[in-house]
Design an enzyme around this catalytic site. Structure first.
Site, PDB file in Angstrom:
ATOM      1  N   PHE A 105      46.168  45.427  36.029  1.00 55.54           N
ATOM      2  CA  PHE A 105      45.908  44.223  37.847  1.00 55.54           C
ATOM      3  C   PHE A 105      45.478  45.300  38.615  1.00 55.54           C
ATOM      4  CE2 PHE A 105      48.695  41.657  36.130  1.00 55.54           C
ATOM      5  CZ  PHE A 105      48.507  40.369  36.434  1.00 55.54           C
ATOM      6  N   ASP A 106      44.666  45.048  38.789  1.00 54.07           N
ATOM      7  CA  ASP A 106      43.515  46.366  40.229  1.00 54.07           C
ATOM      8  C   ASP A 106      43.878  45.581  41.686  1.00 54.07           C
ATOM      9  OD1 ASP A 106      42.636  47.703  42.059  1.00 54.07           O
ATOM     10  OD2 ASP A 106      40.202  46.651  41.542  1.00 54.07           O
ATOM     11  N   LYS A 107      44.743  46.150  42.032  1.00 53.08           N
ATOM     12  CA  LYS A 107      45.864  46.285  42.972  1.00 53.08           C
ATOM     13  C   LYS A 107      44.694  46.385  44.631  1.00 53.08           C
ATOM     14  CE  LYS A 107      48.644  50.093  43.771  1.00 53.08           C
ATOM     15  NZ  LYS A 107      48.239  50.146  44.831  1.00 53.08           N
ATOM     16  N   THR A 129      42.352  43.923  46.666  1.00 49.03           N
ATOM     17  CA  THR A 129      43.171  42.606  46.316  1.00 49.03           C
ATOM     18  C   THR A 129      44.148  41.920  46.735  1.00 49.03           C
ATOM     19  OG1 THR A 129      43.405  43.238  44.251  1.00 49.03           O
ATOM     20  CG2 THR A 129      40.892  42.718  45.009  1.00 49.03           C
TER      21      THR A 129
END
Length: 216
Positions: A24-26, A29
């Site tokens: 997950f690219d936090k 986003t």
């Protein structure tokens, strides 16, 4: 159904069965929709110094990059451009102004001057050429002149790896990778800056420069 997970595309269920790792690219986003300037680190005597929360007074290489290497423009008295550029520029207490007709005739594309920064007098940085951020190269650059000294510089900003790749190896501090990795692990969006002096060039010579000429 047991885990209350629903899929609107049944074909994806078969695909999901082959997945053994999910990342997950936090950044931005899942946490926030904006970036805040946190700190900067200067390099002195080949050593990366401790983080500082504000830009130092006076003119130096790092400030020169921060005020001039960006994709900002002033539209109807509003500064527009990438969020990371806006926040970094705001931290300098400088302002972006449009060139006068005379400056435009001299091939100056933009001018930056101190707004709340009283440590540099009436010095300005004249931007003669811009190479916008390139997603493949992961960097942007510009050719600028410090009006207080008349010195011309190539300035560059981008991902740490991209900037290190265009720097002379002996100019990169030994702790560079460690500092970048530690900052990234702490959740910060990290950018690196670099600059070098150029021989004074005519407007025609500046126009003939390629990106590779500047970013080396």
């Amino acid at each position: 159904n047991k885990e209350h997970i629903f899929c609107i595309d049944p074909d994806r269920v078969n695909l999901a069965g082959k997945i053994d790792l999910v990342c997950f690219d936090k950044t931005g986003t899942l946490t926030t929709d904006h970036l805040d300037f946190h700190s900067l680190r200067y390099v002195a005597n080949s050593t990366i110094e401790a983080a500082e929360c504000s830009v130092r007074g006076g003119m130096d290489g790092l400030k020169r990059v921060m005020v001039s290497c960006h994709g900002l423009a002033r539209v109807k008295d509003k500064l527009v451009g990438p969020a990371v550029d806006r926040n970094m520029f705001a931290a300098t207490a400088w302002d972006l102004i449009g060139p006068t007709d005379e400056q435009r005739d001299a091939h100056i594309v933009s001018v930056v001057e101190p707004r709340g920064d009283t440590s540099v007098g009436d010095a300005k940085v004249l931007i003669y050429r811009r190479f916008d951020f390139n997603a493949t190269l992961q960097r942007s650059s510009a050719v600028v002149v410090d009006s207080s000294t008349g010195t011309m510089y190539a300035v560059c900003k981008g991902s740490p790896d991209a900037i290190r790749s265009v720097c002379a190896p002996n100019s990169v501090p030994a702790s560079f990778e460690w500092v970048v990795n530690e900052s990234s692990r702490a959740g910060y969006y990290v950018l690196a800056c670099a600059s070098r002096r150029l021989d004074t060039l005519s407007p025609a010579q500046i126009d003939s420069l390629t990106r590779q000429d500047v970013e080396r």
